[in-house]
Design a protein around this motif. Structure first.
Motif: not given
Length: 213
Positions: A5-8, A14, A75-76, A79, A130, A133, A137
């Protein structure tokens, strides 16, 4: 193998089973639905758990608190941003002059379709992880955009993919999109029109196809 998961990094633990992962996703979906009205402060952990159809204790098994849920939701969304460039590049009328307007329109449509994303982007405080990230991105988006535009335009004098101007271009587009949606929840069309124009002209200068002002 299931992708991580990208937000782990925001999870207390998890989930390893499909059912547990579905619960975590349902929690984020519920938070997104509750944020849709724009009142971030009114949303409670109890509301999110109820919307996800899970006990409050289940939410706390995975998340420390409400801010952790909202950061994971942000974060979701981060992505999902590469999909916007992918859609712009898949257009049948693809040309270096059409890619940037399509990117602007793609992000605008995403913000219209996902009001929670709009709330988090415009009105929320993101934590350092965040933000990092999101910056990473944007860095990747700038490199991908540069690579594809250089290939499409076949411009011998184009700036290299690593040139800072490509990252500046992404920042300019982001700033104009932010302004458009601060003015109007649907995106102020005059500002979006200017974003398309400015982004295309700036990309043209980076490609060496438009004279520097």
């Amino acid at each position: 193998m299931t992708a991580p998961l990208p937000y782990r990094h925001l999870l207390k633990r998890e989930p390893t089973q499909a059912r547990s992962r579905a619960r975590v996703e349902a929690i984020l979906d519920a938070a997104a639905g509750l944020l849709a009205d724009g009142d971030r402060e009114a949303v409670t952990v109890r509301d999110i758990a109820a919307g996800a159809g899970v006990p409050t204790g289940t939410l706390y098994q995975f998340f420390e608190d409400k801010p952790a849920v909202l950061q994971a939701l942000a974060v979701r969304y981060v992505h999902r941003t590469p999909d916007v460039l992918g859609a712009a590049l898949a257009r049948p009328d693809r040309d270096w002059r059409t890619v940037l307007p399509a990117v602007v329109d793609g992000f605008a449509e995403l913000l219209r379709r996902e009001p929670a994303m709009r709330v988090l982007w415009l009105h929320s405080t993101l934590d350092a992880a965040t933000v990092s990230l999101a910056d990473a991105a944007d860095d990747q988006l700038a490199r991908d955009l540069a690579r594809h535009l250089r290939q499409i335009a076949q411009a011998p004098d184009a700036e290299p993919e690593t040139a800072p101007g490509w990252r500046v271009l992404i920042s300019v587009v982001s700033s104009l999109l932010r302004g458009a949606f601060l003015l109007d929840p649907a995106g102020d069309e005059a500002t979006l029109r200017e974003a398309r124009r400015v982004a295309t002209v700036y990309a043209g200068t980076l490609l060496g196809l438009v004279a520097q002002p």
